[in-house]
Design a protein around this motif. Structure first.
Motif, mmCIF file in Angstrom:
data_model
loop_
_atom_site.group_PDB
_atom_site.id
_atom_site.type_symbol
_atom_site.label_atom_id
_atom_site.label_comp_id
_atom_site.label_asym_id
_atom_site.label_seq_id
_atom_site.Cartn_x
_atom_site.Cartn_y
_atom_site.Cartn_z
ATOM 1 N N GLU A 189 -20.027 -37.132 -0.372
ATOM 2 C CA GLU A 189 -19.906 -35.764 -0.962
ATOM 3 C C GLU A 189 -21.400 -35.756 -1.344
ATOM 4 O O GLU A 189 -21.839 -36.378 -2.256
ATOM 5 C CB GLU A 189 -19.063 -35.496 -1.875
ATOM 6 C CG GLU A 189 -17.691 -35.473 -1.803
ATOM 7 C CD GLU A 189 -16.848 -35.463 -3.039
ATOM 8 O OE1 GLU A 189 -17.241 -35.231 -4.212
ATOM 9 O OE2 GLU A 189 -15.511 -35.582 -2.897
ATOM 10 N N THR A 233 -15.341 -42.980 -2.482
ATOM 11 C CA THR A 233 -15.654 -41.446 -2.385
ATOM 12 C C THR A 233 -17.147 -41.798 -2.837
ATOM 13 O O THR A 233 -17.390 -42.014 -3.906
ATOM 14 C CB THR A 233 -14.841 -40.697 -3.185
ATOM 15 O OG1 THR A 233 -13.716 -40.475 -2.998
ATOM 16 C CG2 THR A 233 -15.600 -39.290 -3.302
ATOM 17 N N LYS A 271 -20.833 -40.157 -4.048
ATOM 18 C CA LYS A 271 -21.425 -38.586 -4.422
ATOM 19 C C LYS A 271 -22.818 -39.073 -4.811
ATOM 20 O O LYS A 271 -23.175 -39.479 -5.895
ATOM 21 C CB LYS A 271 -20.449 -38.298 -5.670
ATOM 22 C CG LYS A 271 -19.300 -37.844 -5.400
ATOM 23 C CD LYS A 271 -18.553 -37.245 -6.428
ATOM 24 C CE LYS A 271 -17.199 -36.735 -6.176
ATOM 25 N NZ LYS A 271 -16.508 -36.380 -7.588
ATOM 26 N N LYS A 320 -14.993 -40.983 1.794
ATOM 27 C CA LYS A 320 -15.641 -39.766 2.148
ATOM 28 C C LYS A 320 -16.996 -39.819 1.542
ATOM 29 O O LYS A 320 -17.358 -40.380 0.461
ATOM 30 C CB LYS A 320 -14.653 -38.667 1.773
ATOM 31 C CG LYS A 320 -14.393 -38.401 0.394
ATOM 32 C CD LYS A 320 -13.650 -37.200 0.144
ATOM 33 C CE LYS A 320 -13.335 -36.786 -1.367
ATOM 34 N NZ LYS A 320 -12.577 -35.804 -1.583
#
Length: 81
Positions: free
Chosen positions: A78, A56, A58, A76
């Motif tokens: 973000e 993830t 960010k 993912k």
């Protein structure tokens, strides 16, 4: 241009080497891994290299190729609003 933002470029191959599968990669994680000097540095992830681990991410910016590789590995991205 005085308003220009200088990003620290980080390739996905470096994330692959430095982080475990399932890691959340943000400014603090990048500083702890000694990839950046400060957790508040603007970071852009680039798509050089292969990625097999799920992350993830960010950060401030991500290239289209890096985003495709991160999502293809099951991770993912973000981005800030």
């Amino acid at each position: 241009n005085p308003r220009r933002i200088e990003y620290t470029a980080v390739n996905v191959e470096r994330l692959e080497r430095k982080f475990e599968d399932g890691a959340v990669i943000d400014g603090a994680a990048l500083k702890a891994a000694r990839i950046t000097k400060s957790e508040f540095e603007p970071v852009k992830v680039l798509g050089n290299g292969e990625l097999t681990k799920k992350f993830t991410v960010k950060v401030d910016k991500v290239s289209a190729s890096a985003q495709a590789k991160i999502e293809a590995a099951g991770g993912k991205v973000e981005l800030p609003c």
